[in-house]
Design a protein around this motif. Structure first.
Motif, short mmCIF file in Angstrom:
data_model
loop_
_atom_site.label_atom_id
_atom_site.label_comp_id
_atom_site.label_asym_id
_atom_site.label_seq_id
_atom_site.Cartn_x
_atom_site.Cartn_y
_atom_site.Cartn_z
N UNK A 195 0.80 -1.28 0.12
CA UNK A 195 -0.16 -0.01 0.01
C UNK A 195 0.90 1.40 0.01
N UNK A 196 0.51 2.34 -0.76
CA UNK A 196 1.62 3.55 -0.77
C UNK A 196 1.24 4.31 0.47
N UNK A 197 0.04 3.99 1.27
CA UNK A 197 0.05 4.60 2.67
C UNK A 197 0.90 3.91 3.67
N UNK A 198 1.55 2.57 3.49
CA UNK A 198 2.49 1.91 4.22
C UNK A 198 3.40 1.29 3.73
N UNK A 199 4.30 1.97 2.87
CA UNK A 199 5.59 1.41 2.04
C UNK A 199 6.11 0.52 3.13
N UNK A 200 7.05 -0.46 2.63
CA UNK A 200 7.93 -1.20 3.37
C UNK A 200 9.11 -0.40 3.76
N UNK A 201 9.68 -0.68 4.99
CA UNK A 201 10.87 0.15 5.28
C UNK A 201 12.11 -0.39 4.28
N UNK A 202 13.02 0.30 4.32
CA UNK A 202 14.13 0.00 3.32
C UNK A 202 13.73 0.29 1.81
N UNK A 203 14.10 -0.65 1.17
CA UNK A 203 13.94 -0.44 -0.34
C UNK A 203 12.47 -0.80 -0.52
N UNK A 204 11.97 0.02 -1.25
CA UNK A 204 10.23 -0.20 -1.59
C UNK A 204 9.99 -1.67 -2.29
N UNK A 205 11.05 -1.80 -2.81
CA UNK A 205 10.96 -3.28 -3.83
C UNK A 205 11.22 -4.60 -3.16
N UNK A 206 11.57 -4.41 -1.77
CA UNK A 206 12.04 -5.50 -0.94
C UNK A 206 11.05 -6.63 -0.76
N UNK A 207 9.83 -6.39 -0.61
CA UNK A 207 8.94 -7.34 -0.35
C UNK A 207 8.53 -8.18 -1.70
N UNK A 208 9.09 -7.74 -2.63
CA UNK A 208 8.81 -8.74 -4.05
C UNK A 208 10.10 -9.02 -4.72
N UNK A 209 11.30 -8.56 -3.95
CA UNK A 209 12.35 -8.82 -4.98
C UNK A 209 13.04 -10.14 -4.50
N UNK A 210 13.36 -10.69 -5.75
CA UNK A 210 13.97 -12.33 -5.53
C UNK A 210 15.31 -12.35 -4.78
N UNK A 211 16.07 -11.01 -5.13
CA UNK A 211 17.38 -10.94 -4.65
C UNK A 211 17.69 -10.03 -3.48
N UNK A 212 16.44 -9.99 -2.36
CA UNK A 212 16.52 -9.25 -1.33
C UNK A 212 17.45 -9.86 -0.22
N UNK A 213 18.30 -9.02 0.28
CA UNK A 213 19.06 -9.25 1.43
C UNK A 213 18.71 -8.62 2.78
N UNK A 214 19.09 -8.89 3.94
CA UNK A 214 18.55 -8.23 5.18
C UNK A 214 18.78 -6.84 5.03
N UNK A 215 19.92 -6.22 4.68
CA UNK A 215 19.99 -4.56 4.37
C UNK A 215 18.88 -3.98 3.65
N UNK A 216 18.25 -4.92 2.65
CA UNK A 216 17.22 -4.31 1.79
C UNK A 216 16.11 -3.83 2.78
N UNK A 217 15.96 -4.68 3.70
CA UNK A 217 14.52 -4.30 4.44
C UNK A 217 14.94 -3.44 5.81
N UNK A 218 16.07 -3.24 5.66
CA UNK A 218 16.34 -2.27 7.01
C UNK A 218 16.94 -0.92 6.59
N UNK A 219 17.31 -0.65 5.36
CA UNK A 219 17.90 0.50 5.14
C UNK A 219 17.62 0.82 3.52
N UNK A 220 17.24 2.18 3.42
CA UNK A 220 16.98 2.64 2.01
C UNK A 220 18.14 2.77 1.06
#
Length: 324
Positions: free
Chosen positions: A278-303
């Motif tokens: 939801x654009x009213x509640x984007x994920x922390x870190x990288x916006x694409x982290x929730x759908x990215x197949x190459x996501x690593x921990x730092x992607x969810x923690x830091x933009x």
């Protein structure tokens, strides 16, 4: 000097709830976008529905109020324009909307639809208005006698040509093209795109071309910006973006383009996992982290920060260097 400069542009819409819904978070339609648009170039804005493309276009014209950031027209802040300066901006910044069936007044003949622009801005004397309208119709491939007809008497492609003629009437510096071919047949789309390119070569104005259609973006753009959840994920020259995409989202979009022959593996590769947040509640870190197949921990923690990966080619991704 760029015709249009956008610096850290933000637009948040309030999302009021019902009587018992409580306070809701704002919708972050555009959330920190920076872009430039130069004379004679076409900047393609591409992304899924809901990525903020159309909102960005409306903000660029000052048709909706920004939350923060800067919009500069020939070096001057659009927010500070007044009097003659604001009138000049309204004349030099135009838009062609998506639906030609809704963007033209059904109660006005074509002569008045186009002539109204000439009249408001005092571009030609009253005695020369009819000649200018006929000339504009000729530029977009319509006959002079079309000027006495109403919009319902034309096909979709012809109506969009009329909308383009109306935008050209004020001799603009730049034009926002918001999905101008999506409501048209494929054969007509090609005619409109070729017309737009011919007009740009002749007049030298700039386009911001908004679309979800990658084939259209590739055909008409000189530079491409990929949007996701209100932010630019990747930006660069057209050939660089399409031949060597870096961001996983850009690569996923290109993989989704239909191919003449596909296998089951191709179909599986096309699908981007998960749902758009939801654009009213984007994920922390990288916006694409929730759908990215190459996501690593730092992607969810830091933009991620914007990185240069080639000549005028930038990407917002923690792992960008791995794919350069």
């Amino acid at each position: 000097m760029p015709v249009l400069e956008i610096e850290n542009l933000v637009k948040h819409f309030s999302a009021g709830g019902g009587l018992f819904a409580g306070k809701k978070k704002p919708v972050r339609a555009v959330d920190g976008v920076s872009l430039t648009l130069d004379r004679g170039e076409t900047l393609g804005i591409v992304g899924e529905s809901g990525s903020g493309k159309s909102t960005l276009g409306l903000l660029s014209l000052g048709l909706i109020r920004k939350t923060s950031g800067k919009i500069l027209f020939l070096g001057s802040s659009v927010d500070e324009l007044q009097g003659a300066g604001l009138t000049l901006f309204r004349r030099k910044a135009q838009i062609v909307f998506q639906n030609p069936f809704a963007s033209l007044n059904p109660r006005m003949i074509i002569r008045d639809i186009i002539g109204r622009v000439l009249e408001i801005h005092g571009i030609v004397p009253p005695g020369e208005m009819d000649g200018r309208v006929k000339s504009l119709l000729g530029e977009v491939g319509l006959r002079e006698d079309h000027w006495s007809r109403y919009p319902h008497e034309f096909s979709g492609g012809q109506r969009q040509r009329i909308a383009i003629a109306r935008a050209l009437a004020s001799d603009p510096e730049f034009i926002i093209l918001d999905e101008p071919t999506s409501a048209l047949d494929v054969s007509v789309q090609a005619q409109i795109l070729n017309l737009l390119q011919d007009l740009q070569e002749k007049r030298g104005h700039a386009y911001m071309f908004i679309s979800h259609n990658l084939a259209v973006i590739r055909h008409i753009s000189s530079r491409v910006a990929v949007m996701y959840l209100g932010r630019i994920m990747e930006e660069g020259p057209r050939n660089s973006i399409f031949s060597h995409p870096v961001h996983p989202y850009t690569r996923a979009l290109l993989a989704s383009v239909p191919k003449p022959f596909v296998t089951n593996e191709d179909i599986e590769d096309k699908v981007i996992a998960g749902d758009i947040p939801s654009p009213s509640n984007p994920p922390p870190g990288c916006r694409f982290s929730t759908r990215c197949p190459f996501c690593i921990p730092v992607c969810r923690e830091r933009e991620p920060e914007r990185k240069e990966v080639g000549p005028k080619h930038s990407v917002v991704c923690h792992r960008a260097e791995e794919w350069v």
